[in-house]
Motif scaffolding. Structure first.
Motif, PDB file in Angstrom:
ATOM      1  N   SER A 307       0.819  -1.221   0.000  1.00  0.00           N
ATOM      2  CA  SER A 307       0.000   0.000   0.000  1.00  0.00           C
ATOM      3  C   SER A 307       0.850   1.266   0.000  1.00  0.00           C
ATOM      4  N   LYS A 308       2.149   1.109   0.234  1.00  0.00           N
ATOM      5  CA  LYS A 308       3.055   2.260   0.266  1.00  0.00           C
ATOM      6  C   LYS A 308       4.137   2.124  -0.809  1.00  0.00           C
ATOM      7  N   ASN A 309       3.790   1.511  -1.914  1.00  0.00           N
ATOM      8  CA  ASN A 309       4.718   1.295  -3.017  1.00  0.00           C
ATOM      9  C   ASN A 309       5.021   2.627  -3.705  1.00  0.00           C
ATOM     10  N   LYS A 310       6.253   3.105  -3.587  1.00  0.00           N
ATOM     11  CA  LYS A 310       6.619   4.434  -4.096  1.00  0.00           C
ATOM     12  C   LYS A 310       7.844   4.355  -4.998  1.00  0.00           C
ATOM     13  N   LEU A 311       8.026   5.408  -5.776  1.00  0.00           N
ATOM     14  CA  LEU A 311       9.116   5.495  -6.745  1.00  0.00           C
ATOM     15  C   LEU A 311      10.160   6.502  -6.285  1.00  0.00           C
ATOM     16  N   THR A 312      11.433   6.139  -6.376  1.00  0.00           N
ATOM     17  CA  THR A 312      12.528   7.060  -6.081  1.00  0.00           C
ATOM     18  C   THR A 312      12.912   7.781  -7.369  1.00  0.00           C
ATOM     19  N   VAL A 313      12.917   9.108  -7.318  1.00  0.00           N
ATOM     20  CA  VAL A 313      13.117   9.887  -8.545  1.00  0.00           C
ATOM     21  C   VAL A 313      14.370  10.759  -8.456  1.00  0.00           C
ATOM     22  N   TRP A 314      14.930  11.017  -9.625  1.00  0.00           N
ATOM     23  CA  TRP A 314      16.126  11.845  -9.765  1.00  0.00           C
ATOM     24  C   TRP A 314      15.804  13.080 -10.592  1.00  0.00           C
ATOM     25  N   MET A 315      16.386  14.188 -10.205  1.00  0.00           N
ATOM     26  CA  MET A 315      16.286  15.398 -11.008  1.00  0.00           C
ATOM     27  C   MET A 315      17.245  15.308 -12.197  1.00  0.00           C
ATOM     28  N   PRO A 316      16.921  16.016 -13.275  1.00  0.00           N
ATOM     29  CA  PRO A 316      17.876  16.085 -14.385  1.00  0.00           C
ATOM     30  C   PRO A 316      19.101  16.892 -13.998  1.00  0.00           C
ATOM     31  N   GLY A 317      20.118  16.817 -14.830  1.00  0.00           N
ATOM     32  CA  GLY A 317      21.282  17.655 -14.635  1.00  0.00           C
ATOM     33  C   GLY A 317      20.969  19.103 -14.967  1.00  0.00           C
ATOM     34  N   GLY A 318      21.909  19.970 -14.698  1.00  0.00           N
ATOM     35  CA  GLY A 318      21.704  21.394 -14.926  1.00  0.00           C
ATOM     36  C   GLY A 318      22.649  21.958 -15.973  1.00  0.00           C
ATOM     37  N   THR A 319      22.252  23.094 -16.541  1.00  0.00           N
ATOM     38  CA  THR A 319      23.104  23.846 -17.465  1.00  0.00           C
ATOM     39  C   THR A 319      23.453  25.163 -16.782  1.00  0.00           C
ATOM     40  N   TYR A 320      24.749  25.453 -16.714  1.00  0.00           N
ATOM     41  CA  TYR A 320      25.262  26.573 -15.929  1.00  0.00           C
ATOM     42  C   TYR A 320      26.153  27.486 -16.776  1.00  0.00           C
ATOM     43  N   ILE A 321      26.376  28.696 -16.255  1.00  0.00           N
ATOM     44  CA  ILE A 321      27.310  29.645 -16.868  1.00  0.00           C
ATOM     45  C   ILE A 321      28.422  29.926 -15.862  1.00  0.00           C
ATOM     46  N   PRO A 322      29.688  29.758 -16.272  1.00  0.00           N
ATOM     47  CA  PRO A 322      30.775  30.124 -15.355  1.00  0.00           C
ATOM     48  C   PRO A 322      30.947  31.638 -15.307  1.00  0.00           C
ATOM     49  N   LYS A 323      31.411  32.137 -14.198  1.00  0.00           N
ATOM     50  CA  LYS A 323      31.661  33.580 -14.098  1.00  0.00           C
ATOM     51  C   LYS A 323      32.728  34.040 -15.083  1.00  0.00           C
TER      52      LYS A 323
END
Length: 438
Positions: A307-323
């Motif tokens: 009754s408590k069957n759940k899914l573990t989820v991951w966020m996608p990677g990110g796109t960044y700008i270096p200073k």
């Protein structure tokens, strides 16, 4: 992490493709002018799907912004690529835009020192609220999502299940019973691919939704050095399940030498029936076995209570700008494009979608794989998913994949493996100056 933060995470609208993102050695942070055209550089990892998606995004971005050309550079995956990212940031030689991890691993590149904040950029309004905390350091937001979210789950061969009359398991006992029946039929029940060591971690990492269901305070207590894997009854079960399945002889015989690609081959061809893995594997399978992709389904790593069957989820990677970027305006335009429906559509056109996007107004095509459709009910109901621990705590050790190889191989017991991992995380926790660790 505070309960409100956890609730934001649990509201996840996404889940699939989080690779280690970045790139191999060209000189970055510069542009060349061809008449009125500017060239900016974008560093991504060299996984086939990552490159294909980035190149399609670059193509569509330039079509929408004719004065800006995007040169996609690549770097190795894994630790080698990670070192390249850190080196290029430290020397001021990073590309104008680059892809990298989100969550706890983002802290490894010191975002407040090295990255350009985008907290007040209008395009950030397109990004779902559940994603923003994983690209935040201090009070600033630094990245936009690239690719979809994903799940740590079990991919299974539906034809094998149908042939043997099996139902999708919702408890660990049911999973083991299915696995024994599969073994009796002469098929490898549970595929493990320890030649590609990172894949050994899924019994532990993918079980985290079960951990936090049993102990909602575990992420906060773990971060504060008040809870341990080895001594927490819920957290140790991932190690115990790995040990139990290995001792029961339910792995493929050549699990120690099997690679990630070979494991996918076994699964799709019915030589193995179940593969605990990150669901971004579906993107690769789509490329290599497009006609067999819908032979696969997906279910969460099961716990004790159906009754408590759940899914573990991951966020996608990110796109960044270096200073260090000399082309800040153009780099932000590329970030804005990635965080738009047009950016999502470009990625889908290139590699398909292995889970929901974390950008508003982005839609999945009607022909997404059956395994992705299996994931969606868990994403749509926040009570049925939990983010992986690395998105709820900054504490993560580097040696887990070696430890889980040892536990799965019978070299180390589950309890010893969990205790060793508890030791492994201490160095990073102290480096982050977390309260309770010094």
């Amino acid at each position: 992490m505070a309960a409100s933060s956890k609730q934001r995470w649990a509201a996840l609208a996404g889940g699939v493709t989080v690779l280690a993102l970045a790139l191999t050695g060209c000189s970055g942070g510069s542009s060349t002018a061809n008449g009125d055209e500017k060239t900016i550089t974008w560093l991504v990892d060299n996984a086939e799907n990552t490159v294909a998606a980035a190149e399609k995004v670059a193509e569509e971005f330039t079509a929408a912004n004719p004065g800006i050309k995007v040169e996609v550079e690549t770097r190795p995956q894994g630790g080698d690529g990670d070192n390249i990212v850190k080196t290029r940031l430290s020397t001021g030689d990073m590309a104008d835009v680059f892809n990298y991890n989100t969550g706890s691993l983002l802290q490894q590149i010191n975002p407040e020192q090295n990255l350009q904040p985008i907290t007040n950029e209008p395009f950030l309004a397109n990004v779902t609220e559940s994603f923003k905390p994983v690209v935040t350091s201090g009070s600033e937001v630094y990245g936009v999502p690239f690719s979809t979210g994903m799940a740590g789950a079990v991919l299974y061969n539906k034809k094998v299940y149908e042939k043997l009359g099996l139902s999708v398991p919702k408890t660990w006992d049911e999973f083991m019973e299915n696995s024994r029946k599969i073994k009796d039929a002469g098929i490898a029940p549970i595929i493990q691919s320890y030649q590609t060591t990172w894949t050994s971690q899924l019994f532990v990492l993918g079980d985290f939704a079960n951990v936090v269901t049993a102990d909602p305070n575990f992420p906060a207590d773990y971060t504060a050095n008040k809870a341990k894997f080895a001594t927490n009854a819920a957290a140790v079960k991932g190690f115990e399940h790995l040990e139990e399945a290995g001792k029961a002889g339910l792995f493929n015989e050549d699990f120690a030498s099997t690679t990630y690609q070979q494991a996918q081959d076994m699964l799709i061809n019915g030589e193995g029936a179940q593969y605990p893995i990150l669901s971004f594997a579906l993107n690769n399978i789509k490329v290599t076995y497009p006609d067999k992709l819908n032979d696969l389904g997906l279910f969460p790593l099961p716990g004790d209570d159906a009754s408590k069957n759940k899914l573990t989820v991951w966020m996608p990677g990110g796109t960044y700008i270096p200073k260090s970027s000399k082309n800040m305006e153009e780099a932000k335009k590329l970030q804005a494009f990635i965080a738009s429906k047009a950016g999502c559509d470009a990625q889908t056109a290139a590699v398909g979608a292995a889970g929901p996007y974390l950008v508003k107004d982005c839609e999945l095509p009607s022909d997404v794989p059956d395994a992705v459709k299996d994931m969606l009910p868990y994403f749509e109901d926040e009570a049925k998913n939990s983010p992986a621990l690395e998105f709820l705590s900054p504490v993560k050790g580097p040696a887990l994949e070696q430890i889980t190889v040892e536990v799965g191989s019978g070299i180390r017991s589950a309890k010893d493996g969990a205790a060793l991992y508890d030791e492994d995380v201490k160095k990073q926790a102290k480096q982050l100056n977390l309260p309770g660790w010094n």
